[in-house]
Design an enzyme around this catalytic site. Structure first.
Site, PDB file in Angstrom:
ATOM      1  N   ASN A   9       0.865  -1.178   0.000  1.00 57.10           N
ATOM      2  CA  ASN A   9       0.000   0.000   0.000  1.00 57.10           C
ATOM      3  C   ASN A   9       0.901   1.228   0.000  1.00 57.10           C
ATOM      4  OD1 ASN A   9      -1.808   2.048   0.551  1.00 57.10           O
ATOM      5  ND2 ASN A   9      -2.292   1.345   2.635  1.00 57.10           N
ATOM      6  N   LYS A  11       0.071   4.256  -0.271  1.00 57.12           N
ATOM      7  CA  LYS A  11      -0.586   5.423   0.337  1.00 57.12           C
ATOM      8  C   LYS A  11      -0.383   6.654  -0.542  1.00 57.12           C
ATOM      9  CE  LYS A  11      -0.125   3.211   4.785  1.00 57.12           C
ATOM     10  NZ  LYS A  11      -0.031   3.322   6.233  1.00 57.12           N
ATOM     11  N   HIS A  94      -9.464   1.079   4.988  1.00 61.91           N
ATOM     12  CA  HIS A  94      -8.192   1.234   5.690  1.00 61.91           C
ATOM     13  C   HIS A  94      -8.406   2.152   6.903  1.00 61.91           C
ATOM     14  CE1 HIS A  94      -4.100   2.488   6.581  1.00 61.91           C
ATOM     15  NE2 HIS A  94      -3.708   1.398   5.952  1.00 61.91           N
ATOM     16  N   GLU A  96      -6.807   4.539   8.015  1.00 58.59           N
ATOM     17  CA  GLU A  96      -6.604   5.970   7.724  1.00 58.59           C
ATOM     18  C   GLU A  96      -7.852   6.565   7.070  1.00 58.59           C
ATOM     19  OE1 GLU A  96      -2.919   5.492   5.606  1.00 58.59           O
ATOM     20  OE2 GLU A  96      -1.950   4.922   7.486  1.00 58.59           O
ATOM     21  N   GLU A 166      -5.221  -5.075  10.658  1.00 58.74           N
ATOM     22  CA  GLU A 166      -4.189  -4.066  10.880  1.00 58.74           C
ATOM     23  C   GLU A 166      -4.476  -3.322  12.178  1.00 58.74           C
ATOM     24  OE1 GLU A 166      -2.175  -2.839   6.917  1.00 58.74           O
ATOM     25  OE2 GLU A 166      -3.983  -1.643   7.158  1.00 58.74           O
ATOM     26  N   GLY A 172       2.546   2.212  10.855  1.00 55.93           N
ATOM     27  CA  GLY A 172       3.487   3.319  10.747  1.00 55.93           C
ATOM     28  C   GLY A 172       4.198   3.671  12.037  1.00 55.93           C
ATOM     29  N   SER A 212       3.588  -2.067  10.359  1.00 58.48           N
ATOM     30  CA  SER A 212       5.044  -2.070  10.608  1.00 58.48           C
ATOM     31  C   SER A 212       5.741  -3.378  10.207  1.00 58.48           C
ATOM     32  CB  SER A 212       5.347  -1.720  12.066  1.00 58.48           C
ATOM     33  OG  SER A 212       4.925  -0.393  12.348  1.00 58.48           O
TER      34      SER A 212
END
Ligand code: PGA
Length: 259
Positions: A9, A11, A94, A96, A166, A172, A212
């Protein structure tokens, strides 16, 4: 046997020329790893260019998001037929998108249904926040997100989808879940799918870990029996790392096939 998956991904990283260059750098290293599914998810504007760059390989292209309507007055949005032209996969829900853009479970479900209706494989993201994790709510959150995201699908449709667990606290942050944690939590998601659909669906659906992932931690995570692959953010922006992760995934897949 569930075919393993490694998905990158990207992003909101890489301009069109940069994305094409990165895909070109990855292409040769990924070409021979045909036993597993390899998916690259660049930004929308690079989908076409990256697809061209990896032509002649089995690398799949995925979008990072999508609207559920086929067309209409939705300024700035991208529709399923637009994605379908360029991609085989699409990341849906996702964390985010959930946290920055207000995507709730109902919206996630609409997008999942639309993806399947347009022949796309959704990569449906679920995961608890740090606060939810600390409050002991992981099971409850994953149950709700998974159940709602897959609502209305037939067992056959659900079995063909991909779920990515996730944990938001791992995305991250450099703090990946431990192999045991990833295994246990993915087992929990599989249990929910078994309850909502049936045992064959739970046994067939691929559930990935994300958060991560890097080549240092990945072999121990992908070796876990419940983990069918990975959704990689940061490390997928480096050709060498992503190729290494794909090689490790293939090795784990081969090991899983041995009696
Ligand atoms: P990360 O992102 O690998 O950079 O933690 C994973 C993701 O958000 O899919």
């Amino acid at each position: 046997m569930r075919k393993f998956v490694i998905a990158g991904n990207w992003k909101m990283h890489k301009t069109l020329p940069q994305a094409v260059a990165l895909a070109s750098d990855m292409k040769e290293g990924l070409r021979t790893l045909e036993e597993i599914d390899i998916i690259i998810c660049p930004p929308f504007i690079a989908l076409d260019g990256v697809r061209d760059a990896v032509q002649g390989t089995k690398i799949c292209i995925g979008a990072q998001n999508m609207h559920w309507e086929a067309e209409g007055a939705f300024t700035g949005e991208i529709s399923p037929p637009m994605v379908q032209d360029l991609c085989t996969h699409v990341i849906i829900g996702h964390s985010e998108r959930r946290s920055h853009f207000g995507e709730a479970d109902t919206m996630v479900n609409r997008k999942v249904v639309a993806a399947i209706a347009h022949g796309l494989t959704p990569i449906v993201c679920v995961g608890e926040t740090d606060d939810e994790n600390r409050a002991g709510k992981t099971r409850e959150v994953l149950d709700r997100q998974t159940t709602r995201a897959l609502a209305g699908l037939s067992a056959q449709q659900a079995a063909a989808a991909i779920v990515a667990y996730e944990p938001v606290w791992a995305i991250g942050t450099g703090r990946a879940a431990s192999p045991a944690e990833a295994n246990e939590t993915i087992g929990l998601v599989r249990e929910v799918i078994g309850r909502e659909f049936d045992a064959p669906t739970a046994a067939a659906i691929r559930i990935l870990y994300g958060g991560s992932i890097n080549p240092g931690v990945w072999p121990d995570i992908i070796a876990q029996p419940e983990v069918d692959g990975g959704l990689v953010g940061g490390a997928s922006l480096f050709a060498e790392d992503f190729i290494a992760l794909a090689v490790q995934t293939r090795a784990a897949y081969a090991a899983s096939l041995r009696p």
